[in-house]
Design an enzyme around this catalytic site. Sequence first.
Site, PDB file in Angstrom:
ATOM      1  N   ARG A 101       0.884  -0.842  -0.344  1.00  0.00           N
ATOM      2  CA  ARG A 101      -0.439   0.293  -0.008  1.00  0.00           C
ATOM      3  C   ARG A 101       1.373   1.439  -0.164  1.00  0.00           C
ATOM      4  O   ARG A 101       1.467   1.611   1.114  1.00  0.00           O
ATOM      5  CB  ARG A 101      -1.022  -0.177   0.932  1.00  0.00           C
ATOM      6  CG  ARG A 101      -2.403  -0.824   0.985  1.00  0.00           C
ATOM      7  CD  ARG A 101      -2.847  -1.125   2.016  1.00  0.00           C
ATOM      8  NE  ARG A 101      -1.597  -1.645   3.280  1.00  0.00           N
ATOM      9  CZ  ARG A 101      -2.133  -2.199   4.612  1.00  0.00           C
ATOM     10  NH1 ARG A 101      -3.840  -2.143   5.155  1.00  0.00           N
ATOM     11  NH2 ARG A 101      -1.268  -2.262   5.589  1.00  0.00           N
ATOM     12  N   ASP A 145       2.425   4.680  -0.541  1.00  0.00           N
ATOM     13  CA  ASP A 145       1.929   6.282   0.352  1.00  0.00           C
ATOM     14  C   ASP A 145       1.692   6.836  -0.900  1.00  0.00           C
ATOM     15  O   ASP A 145       2.124   7.282  -2.196  1.00  0.00           O
ATOM     16  CB  ASP A 145       2.917   6.888   1.487  1.00  0.00           C
ATOM     17  CG  ASP A 145       2.787   6.052   2.041  1.00  0.00           C
ATOM     18  OD1 ASP A 145       1.468   6.401   2.983  1.00  0.00           O
ATOM     19  OD2 ASP A 145       3.681   5.882   3.059  1.00  0.00           O
ATOM     20  N   TYR A 161      12.229  -2.026  -3.059  1.00  0.00           N
ATOM     21  CA  TYR A 161      12.262  -0.726  -3.094  1.00  0.00           C
ATOM     22  C   TYR A 161      13.209  -0.004  -3.971  1.00  0.00           C
ATOM     23  O   TYR A 161      14.466  -0.245  -3.594  1.00  0.00           O
ATOM     24  CB  TYR A 161      11.746  -0.565  -1.718  1.00  0.00           C
ATOM     25  CG  TYR A 161      10.362  -0.385  -1.390  1.00  0.00           C
ATOM     26  CD1 TYR A 161       9.360   0.962  -1.993  1.00  0.00           C
ATOM     27  CD2 TYR A 161       9.784  -0.722  -1.268  1.00  0.00           C
ATOM     28  CE1 TYR A 161       7.953   0.858  -1.720  1.00  0.00           C
ATOM     29  CE2 TYR A 161       8.089  -1.205  -0.211  1.00  0.00           C
ATOM     30  CZ  TYR A 161       7.605  -0.461  -0.459  1.00  0.00           C
ATOM     31  OH  TYR A 161       6.379  -0.734  -0.431  1.00  0.00           O
ATOM     32  N   ARG A 195      12.038   5.304   4.381  1.00  0.00           N
ATOM     33  CA  ARG A 195      11.512   6.873   3.401  1.00  0.00           C
ATOM     34  C   ARG A 195      12.404   6.635   5.408  1.00  0.00           C
ATOM     35  O   ARG A 195      13.037   7.719   4.987  1.00  0.00           O
ATOM     36  CB  ARG A 195      10.858   7.543   4.205  1.00  0.00           C
ATOM     37  CG  ARG A 195       9.727   7.399   2.185  1.00  0.00           C
ATOM     38  CD  ARG A 195       8.743   7.620   1.962  1.00  0.00           C
ATOM     39  NE  ARG A 195       8.247   9.568   2.493  1.00  0.00           N
ATOM     40  CZ  ARG A 195       7.313   9.382   2.880  1.00  0.00           C
ATOM     41  NH1 ARG A 195       5.781   9.209   2.465  1.00  0.00           N
ATOM     42  NH2 ARG A 195       6.743  10.953   2.771  1.00  0.00           N
TER      43      ARG A 195
END
Lengths: 263, 263
Positions: free
Chosen positions: B59, B61, B122, B209
């Site tokens: 999910r 952002d 990622y 992040r």
Amino acid sequence: MTDAAPPGISRWAIRIEFDGRPYVGWQRQKSGLSVQQLIEEAAEHLTQGRKVSSVTAGRTDSGVHAAGLVAHLDFPDDAPLSRKAVRDAIGYHLKPHPISILEAAPAPEGWNARFSATWRRYRYTILNRPARPAMQEGFVWHIRAPLDIEAMQEGANHLLGGHDFTSFRAAACQARDALRTLDELTITRSGEYVYVDVQARSFLHHQVRNMVGTLALVGHHQWHPDRVKEALEARDRCKAGPTAPPDGLCLMDVGYPDNPFQP
Amino acid sequence: MTDAAPPGISRWAIRIEFDGRPYVGWQRQKSGLSVQQLIEEAAEHLTQGRKVSSVTAGRTDSGVHAAGLVAHLDFPDDAPLSRKAVRDAIGYHLKPHPISILEAAPAPEGWNARFSATWRRYRYTILNRPARPAMQEGFVWHIRAPLDIEAMQEGANHLLGGHDFTSFRAAACQARDALRTLDELTITRSGEYVYVDVQARSFLHHQVRNMVGTLALVGHHQWHPDRVKEALEARDRCKAGPTAPPDGLCLMDVGYPDNPFQP
């Protein structure tokens, strides 16, 4: 047009990156916003509004991008300038436009961004997969069917070296003759991307896009690679392939024997 | 939530690319447009408007991008579907949104995009140069001062393996515990770009992040690399660095032991 900076003028070299989508191209035009106009207006913040004029090494078309275009800016001689101030202040005043000044340096004696350049380098990017681009929209030519890049390279090899490129020249091209020398024309694949890398002293108007549009026919097996040679020798724009869209084209770099950006 | 498709349902796996800038993120929210809503609505063109529901492996952002996110779509069992039809029809109905369906395939028995996934990968991209981004705006974190990537890697190595990642977890994170295992955390430089590549079975909310924001402090020499270990061991969000912006983050790929896209 003389090569060197006129007296009373301080000439600066700048290296520029921009997203070409919002603009009519480099050159000022009445029909819309140009990169040239925006850069000159941003530079005039450094001269209390006195005129700054610019000349570029490559007049890119609408929708064509640049990763390393070089231009010069002629400032009034008494403007207080430094490498960092020119780069950062023009970059700041260009906000929020997708145009960035990568480097700035005082031009060597007699140096001219256009006439001193000895090579230009472009990359044309094709996204070669069934699904349309999401993140790369506007920066690639999307071709669904798999391209045969070996055949494309075989066709491309006919264009290497010195030729009359009339067949690959836009009708609107203002150059005196169509004789150009291609130093490199390389087709490579990296996953879903096909890159056409090309370098020459100079190019005719639409030459890269017309060559890519023609080589795509070879990549689709609609054309035998040898037909590129026939198209070239015909010296007739109608004998070559269509013009590839501007989206995939990016001016990568410009070369000078007397590189102004050397520290 | 059960893992397998309910009876009367035809489950399809899709691999998605999207530009996250215009969206509130993957998940449906009242506050704006989500990737999930747009994909489900596009898929309902294949079922004469009957409901299609989706579950994703990640999910993302708001502002976070995807190059290879996997989700599943549950269609009514009688919908006539093929790999090509699902990919191309949903892709077509998603226009002009920057969301593209790269692949589609019928899900294996019992397969679930979220629960069957064994790793997520990622990439976080930093543009590390003085000039602001022109072509990459929205897809990179722009850091002007040069980053010391050797120091960043030294700091990153403290995070590898299994740990309690409470210090790198968003306050809003809904996971039951903060125990996660990082299989890879690699920092590399390619010219002006610094890449942080990270892989794990699963991640906490904002974990990537928050790790990147912390490692940037190390890259700036504001933090010694060993302070990353101290921050981790404190199990306190306040002891780690700030959250890096979403712009640079892209979900690259999701792994399954039973890969539905295998031909």
